[in-house]
Enzyme design. Structure first.
Site, short mmCIF file in Angstrom:
data_model
loop_
_atom_site.label_atom_id
_atom_site.label_comp_id
_atom_site.label_asym_id
_atom_site.label_seq_id
_atom_site.Cartn_x
_atom_site.Cartn_y
_atom_site.Cartn_z
N GLY A 40 0.81 -1.22 0.00
CA GLY A 40 0.00 0.00 0.00
C GLY A 40 0.84 1.26 0.00
O GLY A 40 0.32 2.36 -0.19
N CYS A 43 1.10 6.08 0.84
CA CYS A 43 -0.28 6.57 0.90
C CYS A 43 -1.09 5.87 1.98
O CYS A 43 -1.65 6.51 2.87
CB CYS A 43 -0.92 6.38 -0.47
N SER A 182 4.50 25.04 4.26
CA SER A 182 3.04 25.14 4.37
C SER A 182 2.34 24.60 3.14
O SER A 182 1.32 25.12 2.71
CB SER A 182 2.63 26.59 4.63
N ALA A 184 0.49 20.99 1.56
CA ALA A 184 -0.60 20.20 2.15
C ALA A 184 -0.15 19.47 3.42
O ALA A 184 -0.85 19.48 4.43
CB ALA A 184 -1.13 19.21 1.12
N ALA A 319 -1.49 10.65 -4.68
CA ALA A 319 -1.85 9.24 -4.82
C ALA A 319 -2.72 9.00 -6.06
O ALA A 319 -2.49 8.04 -6.81
CB ALA A 319 -2.61 8.80 -3.57
N HIS A 444 -30.82 20.97 -2.89
CA HIS A 444 -30.87 21.95 -1.80
C HIS A 444 -31.30 21.28 -0.51
O HIS A 444 -32.24 20.49 -0.54
CB HIS A 444 -31.87 23.05 -2.13
C1 LIG Z 1 1.98 12.79 5.18
C2 LIG Z 1 1.52 12.62 3.77
C3 LIG Z 1 0.18 12.83 3.46
C4 LIG Z 1 -0.25 12.66 2.15
N1 LIG Z 1 -1.57 12.88 1.87
C5 LIG Z 1 -2.00 12.73 0.60
C6 LIG Z 1 -3.37 12.92 0.28
O1 LIG Z 1 -4.19 13.22 1.15
N2 LIG Z 1 -3.76 12.73 -1.00
C7 LIG Z 1 -2.88 12.40 -1.98
O2 LIG Z 1 -3.28 12.26 -3.14
N3 LIG Z 1 -1.57 12.22 -1.71
C8 LIG Z 1 -1.13 12.36 -0.45
N4 LIG Z 1 0.18 12.15 -0.17
C9 LIG Z 1 1.10 11.77 -1.28
C10 LIG Z 1 0.95 10.28 -1.60
O3 LIG Z 1 1.14 9.53 -0.42
C11 LIG Z 1 1.97 9.88 -2.66
O4 LIG Z 1 1.85 10.74 -3.77
C12 LIG Z 1 1.75 8.46 -3.11
O5 LIG Z 1 1.86 7.56 -2.04
C13 LIG Z 1 2.75 8.08 -4.20
O6 LIG Z 1 2.51 6.79 -4.60
P1 LIG Z 1 3.63 5.90 -5.25
O7 LIG Z 1 2.95 4.63 -5.67
O8 LIG Z 1 4.39 6.65 -6.26
O9 LIG Z 1 4.68 5.58 -4.10
P2 LIG Z 1 4.61 5.27 -2.55
O10 LIG Z 1 3.25 5.34 -2.00
O11 LIG Z 1 5.67 6.09 -1.94
O12 LIG Z 1 5.03 3.75 -2.49
C14 LIG Z 1 6.28 3.32 -2.86
C15 LIG Z 1 6.50 1.94 -2.29
O13 LIG Z 1 7.68 1.40 -2.87
C16 LIG Z 1 8.38 0.70 -1.87
N5 LIG Z 1 9.77 0.63 -2.31
C17 LIG Z 1 10.65 1.65 -2.47
N6 LIG Z 1 11.81 1.19 -2.97
C18 LIG Z 1 11.67 -0.14 -3.11
C19 LIG Z 1 12.50 -1.16 -3.61
N7 LIG Z 1 13.73 -0.90 -4.08
N8 LIG Z 1 12.03 -2.42 -3.61
C20 LIG Z 1 10.79 -2.70 -3.17
N9 LIG Z 1 9.93 -1.77 -2.70
C21 LIG Z 1 10.38 -0.51 -2.69
C22 LIG Z 1 8.17 1.50 -0.62
O14 LIG Z 1 8.38 0.69 0.52
C23 LIG Z 1 6.71 1.92 -0.79
O15 LIG Z 1 5.86 0.98 -0.20
C24 LIG Z 1 0.64 12.28 1.13
C25 LIG Z 1 1.99 12.06 1.44
C26 LIG Z 1 2.41 12.22 2.74
C27 LIG Z 1 3.86 11.95 3.05
#
Ligand SMILES: Cc1cc2nc3c(=O)[nH]c(=O)nc-3n(C[C@H](O)[C@H](O)[C@H](O)COP(=O)(O)OP(=O)(O)OC[C@H]3O[C@@H](n4cnc5c(N)ncnc54)[C@H](O)[C@@H]3O)c2cc1C
Length: 465
Positions: A40, A43, A182, A184, A319, A444
């Site tokens: 997961g 995110c 500042s 999100a 995400a 409404h």
């Molecule tokens: C505090 C916070 C709040 C957020 N809130 C929101 C929100 O409300 N709405 C929104 O749209 N976005 C939000 N985001 C941003 C969102 O979480 C990210 O944009 C999103 O998770 C990116 O997805 P991704 O699939 O690119 O990578 P990630 O979710 O970062 O997942 C990457 C995965 O790859 C794995 N990984 C990394 N390297 C390796 C490797 N070499 N081998 C195997 N596994 C590996 C990691 O362990 C991780 O599980 C938030 C981010 C943060 C930090």
């Protein structure tokens, strides 16, 4: 080397990776996901979901503290900080288990360990016992995500100088907190900790908070945050943090000179950096530019058979963007002809109270782009639902192109607006004009009536103002 060959291997199981894997499996492709930590990704485990759980607790606390406004007497309400953090972790765990279920349901092989891509369309996975296995696939998708950006003046030590992960699992409530940045993430944590009772100061380098939003949204949020007791320092930069004493001494350079803030903890919320290290990019020869993997509109890298999606490529680190990219990427791999993603129509939401939601161009950006504009604005103070809900702060602002009536952008601040923005995304995708929006009957009383009224305001037809 594993004898199984896959059609698709996805490295990373965040909302980019796991969604790409499910879509690939739906399209009949034999798929595996490699994950080094929790299924997961950020995110579900350390980002969107656990923060929303924390924010919900803060909102409940805020409601209870203002119960008298609704004619309800509540005596001695108190927050159990440990319980709040525990609930947030429980919600995240539940979501991660949900991904485990989805992987099984879609017959996706989950390979636990650190994935490193290799030439010849292979992925080497090192498991927790340091055992290495090499897997082969026709297509490899890199979806390794991002982590907290560290500012030179503030090395994250996880105790006093926190990254977002640490700020989610503190074992006790800080009394004073400085939030640096500042965007999100910073704004959501600032709301959470201020509502739970901490003294919060936000330090922002640019001249307004939530600087990517429309200037009027920034102004409204700043006013409301100040009213809620937060201190806001814009055009200010943290130049040093001294953690030697009991707390932290934060040196801030402002337009008026240098100031020292004292606090228990500092949250570094200055954005994220892509996880590109030690994943084999150099071995395969994949091009990286300004810290992001270079891809085309279907997420192909410069090396055939290797793709990248989500926070490792340019574009908004969100995400829903990562998931949309994953779906388009595998549909193309499967031989379909999906439309490339329209990056101009991506909604962005901040889940503080009041919430912020926006899509498309701000008024300033639209002017810069040379459009002549029609602006329509409807304040929630004039909305029946907002009055009934006790949520009269904020507004909906719509930016139309004067010539053709195209809705160039929408900017909202207020209660529930993160649930309202999808309407705008849909009508923009369908190229709906202002006139059609005015004639679209909204139920409404709802907060969403403010969208119809803002469109009407742009055309001097507003009813309730
Ligand atoms: C505090 C916070 C709040 C957020 N809130 C929101 C929100 O409300 N709405 C929104 O749209 N976005 C939000 N985001 C941003 C969102 O979480 C990210 O944009 C999103 O998770 C990116 O997805 P991704 O699939 O690119 O990578 P990630 O979710 O970062 O997942 C990457 C995965 O790859 C794995 N990984 C990394 N390297 C390796 C490797 N070499 N081998 C195997 N596994 C590996 C990691 O362990 C991780 O599980 C938030 C981010 C943060 C930090």
């Amino acid at each position: 080397m594993s004898s199984t060959k896959f059609d698709v291997i996805v490295v990373g199981s965040g909302p980019g990776g796991y969604v790409a894997a499910i879509r690939a499996s739906q399209l009949g492709l034999k798929t595996a996901v490699v994950e080094a930590a929790e299924l997961g990704g950020i995110c579900l485990n350390w980002g969107c979901i656990p923060t929303k759980a924390l924010l919900k607790s803060a909102q409940v606390f805020e409601y209870i503290n203002h119960a008298a406004d609704y004619g309800i007497t509540v005596k001695d309400a108190s927050a159990d900080f440990t319980g709040i953090v525990k609930r947030s972790r429980g919600v995240a765990d539940g979501m991660s288990k949900g991904v485990t279920f989805l992987m099984k349901k879609n017959k996706i092989e989950v390979i636990k360990g650190w994935g490193k891509i290799q030439p010849g369309k292979k992925v080497e996975v090192t498991d927790s016992e340091d055992k290495k296995t090499v897997y082969a696939a026709d297509n490899i998708i890199i979806a390794t995500g991002a982590r907290s950006r560290e500012l030179p003046a503030m090395k994250i030590d996880k105790k006093k100088i926190l990254g977002y992960r640490d700020a989610m699992v503190l074992d006790k409530m800080p009394k004073k907190m400085v939030v640096v940045g500042s965007g999100a993430i910073g704004i959501e944590f600032a709301y959470f900790y201020a509502t739970m009772g901490a003294e919060v100061t936000i330090v922002e380098f640019l001249d307004r908070i939530v600087p990517v939003e429309d200037a009027e949204v920034s102004k409204t949020l700043e006013k409301l945050y100040k009213k809620a007791g937060m201190t806001i320092m814009t055009s200010s930069e943290v130049t040093a943090v001294d953690t030697k004493g009991a707390g932290c001494k934060v040196t801030v350079k402002t337009a008026k000179g240098e100031e020292t803030l004292e606090c228990d903890v500092v949250l570094s919320a200055a954005g994220v950096v892509s996880n590109l290290e030690n994943i084999g990019l150099e071995d395969v020869g994949i091009l990286v530019d300004k810290g992001k993997i270079k891809v085309d509109e279907y997420y192909k890298t410069n090396m055939p058979g290797y793709y990248a999606i989500g926070d490792v490529i340019p574009g908004p680190a969100l995400a829903h963007v990562a998931s949309a990219e994953g779906i388009i990427c595998v549909e193309k791999i499967a031989g379909q002809n999906p439309d490339p993603l329209d990056y101009g129509n991506i909604p962005g939401c901040t889940y503080c109270s009041p919430e912020i939601a926006s899509v498309g161009m701000t008024e300033a950006k639209a002017k810069e782009a040379g459009y002549e504009l029609r602006i329509g604005k409807f304040p929630f103070s004039a909305s029946g639902k907002a009055s009934a809900a006790g949520a009269k702060d904020g507004f909906v602002k719509l930016v139309f192109d004067k010539k053709y009536g195209e809705l160039l952008g929408a900017h909202m601040v207020g209660y529930n607006v993160t649930e309202m923005i999808a309407e705008i995304v849909a009508i923009r995708k369908l190229e709906t004009t202002g006139h059609e929006l005015i004639k679209t009957v909204h139920p409404h009383p709802t907060m969403s009536e403010a969208i119809m009224e803002a469109a009407a305001a742009a055309y001097d037809e507003v009813i309730h103002l």
